[in-house]
Design a protein around this motif. Structure first.
Motif, PDB file in Angstrom:
ATOM      1  N   GLY A   1      42.997 -35.494  16.608  1.00 24.01           N
ATOM      2  CA  GLY A   1      41.806 -36.285  16.886  1.00 24.01           C
ATOM      3  C   GLY A   1      41.776 -36.817  18.316  1.00 24.01           C
ATOM      4  O   GLY A   1      40.696 -37.013  18.881  1.00 24.01           O
ATOM      5  N   GLY A   2      42.947 -37.022  18.897  1.00 25.57           N
ATOM      6  CA  GLY A   2      43.017 -37.536  20.263  1.00 25.57           C
ATOM      7  C   GLY A   2      42.303 -36.643  21.260  1.00 25.57           C
ATOM      8  O   GLY A   2      41.663 -37.120  22.200  1.00 25.57           O
TER       9      GLY A   2
ATOM     10  N   ARG B   1      39.682 -34.812  20.664  1.00 23.24           N
ATOM     11  CA  ARG B   1      38.247 -35.038  20.527  1.00 23.24           C
ATOM     12  C   ARG B   1      37.855 -36.361  21.157  1.00 23.24           C
ATOM     13  O   ARG B   1      36.851 -36.454  21.862  1.00 23.24           O
ATOM     14  CB  ARG B   1      37.850 -35.044  19.052  1.00 23.24           C
ATOM     15  CG  ARG B   1      38.003 -33.709  18.384  1.00 23.24           C
ATOM     16  CD  ARG B   1      37.289 -33.692  17.049  1.00 23.24           C
ATOM     17  NE  ARG B   1      37.641 -32.462  16.331  1.00 23.24           N
ATOM     18  CZ  ARG B   1      38.679 -32.372  15.523  1.00 23.24           C
ATOM     19  NH1 ARG B   1      39.433 -33.421  15.279  1.00 23.24           N
ATOM     20  NH2 ARG B   1      38.967 -31.217  14.940  1.00 23.24           N
ATOM     21  N   GLU B   2      38.671 -37.403  20.922  1.00 20.39           N
ATOM     22  CA  GLU B   2      38.331 -38.723  21.465  1.00 20.39           C
ATOM     23  C   GLU B   2      38.329 -38.696  22.986  1.00 20.39           C
ATOM     24  O   GLU B   2      37.459 -39.282  23.632  1.00 20.39           O
ATOM     25  CB  GLU B   2      39.334 -39.764  20.947  1.00 20.39           C
ATOM     26  CG  GLU B   2      39.054 -40.136  19.497  1.00 20.39           C
ATOM     27  CD  GLU B   2      40.256 -40.768  18.816  1.00 20.39           C
ATOM     28  OE1 GLU B   2      41.216 -41.127  19.518  1.00 20.39           O
ATOM     29  OE2 GLU B   2      40.232 -40.875  17.579  1.00 20.39           O
TER      30      GLU B   2
ATOM     31  N   ILE C   1      35.143 -37.128  24.084  1.00 21.48           N
ATOM     32  CA  ILE C   1      33.999 -38.027  23.881  1.00 21.48           C
ATOM     33  C   ILE C   1      33.977 -39.069  24.996  1.00 21.48           C
ATOM     34  O   ILE C   1      32.928 -39.385  25.554  1.00 21.48           O
ATOM     35  CB  ILE C   1      34.078 -38.708  22.500  1.00 21.48           C
ATOM     36  CG1 ILE C   1      33.809 -37.693  21.404  1.00 21.48           C
ATOM     37  CG2 ILE C   1      33.066 -39.846  22.396  1.00 21.48           C
ATOM     38  CD1 ILE C   1      33.981 -38.229  20.008  1.00 21.48           C
ATOM     39  N   ALA C   2      35.159 -39.564  25.377  1.00 19.20           N
ATOM     40  CA  ALA C   2      35.242 -40.564  26.436  1.00 19.20           C
ATOM     41  C   ALA C   2      34.721 -40.018  27.750  1.00 19.20           C
ATOM     42  O   ALA C   2      34.215 -40.754  28.591  1.00 19.20           O
ATOM     43  CB  ALA C   2      36.685 -41.038  26.596  1.00 19.20           C
TER      44      ALA C   2
ATOM     45  N   ARG D   1      29.098 -33.497  21.049  1.00 15.53           N
ATOM     46  CA  ARG D   1      29.922 -32.914  19.993  1.00 15.53           C
ATOM     47  C   ARG D   1      29.926 -31.380  20.034  1.00 15.53           C
ATOM     48  O   ARG D   1      30.982 -30.753  19.878  1.00 15.53           O
ATOM     49  CB  ARG D   1      29.399 -33.349  18.619  1.00 15.53           C
ATOM     50  CG  ARG D   1      29.640 -34.791  18.260  1.00 15.53           C
ATOM     51  CD  ARG D   1      31.098 -35.118  18.166  1.00 15.53           C
ATOM     52  NE  ARG D   1      31.765 -34.547  16.999  1.00 15.53           N
ATOM     53  CZ  ARG D   1      31.804 -35.144  15.818  1.00 15.53           C
ATOM     54  NH1 ARG D   1      31.224 -36.298  15.639  1.00 15.53           N
ATOM     55  NH2 ARG D   1      32.443 -34.588  14.818  1.00 15.53           N
TER      56      ARG D   1
END
Lengths: 279, 335
Positions: free
Chosen positions: A164-165, A167-168, A171-172, A177
């Protein structure tokens, strides 16, 4: 006999039975592969790859069946894989906790082991009945429907493994998406996705039942997608059940070809998958 | 100064405006693209559901003429006569259930045994190779099992095991009906053995995976109070993984029920319910595979599709139950 001795003896007996089971499993594998290699190699010759399926009593090969199998498998995977990839993507990325995902996962798992002959009946109903004749397209379509659940399953599993990191972090940086999925998640899960694709190819290339009444069979060479087309499994089925020795030999040769291809695919998939987990 | 600064400022503000415009355009493009991709993937997921619905609806539609003609009697009737157009699914359903049941009876204990061997006894260096070998069995296409069964296994059974069974149980009541001659080689019994070999790797690998979910401390504690290896397996591992084991067996059952090619070669294709399991029979999938392309007449084709519908309903129920069981063990593992 004392209690301890009885218990020890019982345990030894049970463990012996377990070792026996494993030996039995390996013996079955050895017997099947042994018979296949022996009968396959004694029937294999150059004509198998260069000539078409013969009438009874004549010499011939399996060229039209090999080409037919390749065409329908490639077409089936090309039709089914994108649908499976996108559905799996939705389940792992957009709708990971959605109700829809849970329902689709449940249904997909059932489709994964649903009898392939029923899928064949379905495709017969929606294509052959409507068009009025058997065709390679219908065959490819039924293979595609078998590809979908395999690809959905592996895509979802592999995308769920992407940290998940990653993806985060994207996003940052302000990525939407869709771009994260296409450029980050797919790349991170690439070898897993390829594994799934290979497994799907391995699954459908040995399939016989759904082709029996969709693509039917064709004694001659044909690349016409709108006409019946020969395929290795169906030819094996027909030839093995025939009383002619030549045909039976060709069936063994075809069986060897298919098994080699399928096992090579699944071993490759396994090696790719193993690399993924080691990383 | 001001003469040169003004155009510069104007240029800067122009750049900024262009930047803002392109930034907004880019954001808009991103959002559009994202929404399109979202819709695309979501509709693909829904398409999988539609697929299942489509299968069921088309099977019901296709089997309607037969079901209207024969009603519920279709499920139990034993006649299968293309000439008089009287069709019943009795023998096919009987054959499907019986072959799968016998296959499970053979494959489940052996599969558990392999799983115990792989998780408890086998030296570490051999675990992977043997596990892979057993899984290779699962990768072999079912038509290969079929021709192996017909050319290799059936003659061997006909010459050895079957005469021995017939002679051995000839004087035992009940069992002498079950194993009545003559030894055909092909038949319900041979088909069951082929099915057992086919589902063996599935049961073995699922059981191995669920055995691996047992916490090591539990097993160590049992060993610590003096349990033998078998007692640990029987009293600790198996109760802990019960739901998963049953789920795996039912998944294998689902496979066996729907298996077509391996069975078609060796079942014998007789639309009759034999009391002897050595006799020829038929299954739903074998009937469809053998007769569908030769079926002429609406009622004949429709009856075959109705058989497919029955098969689909049976496997759907079994597979759904198995998934629920396997989901339960997954939750347990998560806890």
């Amino acid at each position: 006999m004392s209690l301890a001795a009885t218990r020890k003896a019982r345990s030894a007996l049970a463990m012996g039975a377990c070792i026996g089971s494993a030996a039995l499993g390996l013996l079955a594998l050895a017997l099947i592969l042994g018979a296949l290699l022996w009968n396959g190699f004694t029937s294999l010759n150059l004509a198998v790859f260069t000539q078409n399926t013969p009438p009874p009593g004549a010499t011939g090969g399996l060229l039209n069946a090999i080409v037919g199998s390749l065409i329908m498998t490639v077409l089936g995977v090309a039709l089914g894989a994108p649908l499976g990839l996108f559905a799996g993507t939705y389940m792992a990325e957009y709708g990971r906790h959605a109700k829809l995902t849970m329902v689709v996962r449940f249904i997909n798992d059932i489709l994964l082991s649903a009898p392939s002959i029923v899928i064949g009946l379905f495709v017969y109903e929606i294509t052959v009945v409507r068009i009025g004749h058997f065709s390679a397209i219908a065959g490819a379509l039924s293979l595609a429907l078998l590809v979908v659940p395999v690809v959905v399953r592996t895509t979802e599993d592999m995308l769920n493994l992407v940290p998940g990191g990653l993806r985060e972090a994207s996003i940052a940086l302000g990525l939407p998406r869709a771009l994260i999925i296409r450029h980050i998640a797919y790349k991170a899960a690439r070898s897993g996705l390829i594994t799934g694709l290979l497994l799907a190819v391995a699954r459908v290339s040995g399939e016989t039942a759904p082709l029996l009444f969709t693509a039917l069979n064709n004694q001659f060479f044909s690349a016409n997608l709108n006409a019946p087309m020969a395929s290795l499994p169906v030819v094996i089925f027909q030839f093995a059940l025939s009383p002619y020795k030549d045909w039976q030999n060709l069936a063994w040769a075809g069986a060897l070809l298919i098994t080699t291809a399928v096992l090579a695919l699944s071993v490759t998939a396994r090696i790719l998958g193993a690399q993924k987990t080691m990383k | 100064m001001t003469e040169t600064a003004a155009p510069q400022r104007a240029k800067a503000s122009f750049d900024a405006r262009a930047l803002i415009v392109s930034r907004e355009a880019a954001l808009k493009r991103f959002e559009l693209g994202d929404r399109a991709f979202h819709t695309l993937t979501k509709s693909s997921a829904i398409a999988v559901l539609v697929l299942l619905g489509g299968v069921i609806i088309s099977l019901i539609h296709g089997s309607a003429p037969a079901l209207r003609e024969f009603g519920f009697g279709f499920l139990t009737s034993q006649s299968w006569n293309p000439v008089t157009e009287k069709f019943g699914a009795g023998p096919a359903i009987y054959g499907t259930l019986l072959t799968s049941f016998i296959a499970l009876l053979i494959a489940a204990p052996v599969g558990f045994g392999i799983a115990v061997f792989l998780t408890e006894i086998c030296p570490f260096q051999l675990r992977r190779p043997i596990g892979v070998a057993v899984e290779l069995l699962a990768g072999i296409p079912s038509i290969i099992y079929g021709i192996w069964g017909m050319f290799i296994l059936a003659p061997v059974l006909q010459a050895t095991l079957q005469p021995w069974l017939i002679a051995g149980f000839a004087d035992v009541p009940l069992l002498n009906d079950l194993f009545a001659g003559p030894p055909y080689g092909i038949g319900i019994f041979t088909a069951s053995i082929i099915l057992a070999i086919m589902i063996l790797p599935l049961i073995a690998s699922i059981s191995r995976d669920v055995f691996a979910t047992v916490p090591t401390v539990l097993k160590e504690a049992a060993f610590g109070v003096g349990c033998t290896r078998w007692e640990v397996v029987r009293r600790i591992v198996m109760p802990y993984t019960g739901a998963g084991l049953i789920g795996g067996v039912m998944l294998a059952l689902g496979r066996a029920l729907g298996e077509t090619m391996a069975v078609t070669f060796v079942i014998g294709n007789a639309h009759k319910i034999h009391p002897s399991i050595l006799g020829p029979g038929t299954t739903i999938s074998a009937t469809i595979a053998n007769e569908f392309t030769e079926a002429d007449g609406v009622l004949y084709t429709s009856s075959l599709i109705a058989l497919g519908l029955v098969l689909f309903i049976i496997t759907f129920v079994v597979l759904a139950a198995s998934r629920l069981m396997l989901a339960r063990i997954k939750r347990q593992e998560g806890r």
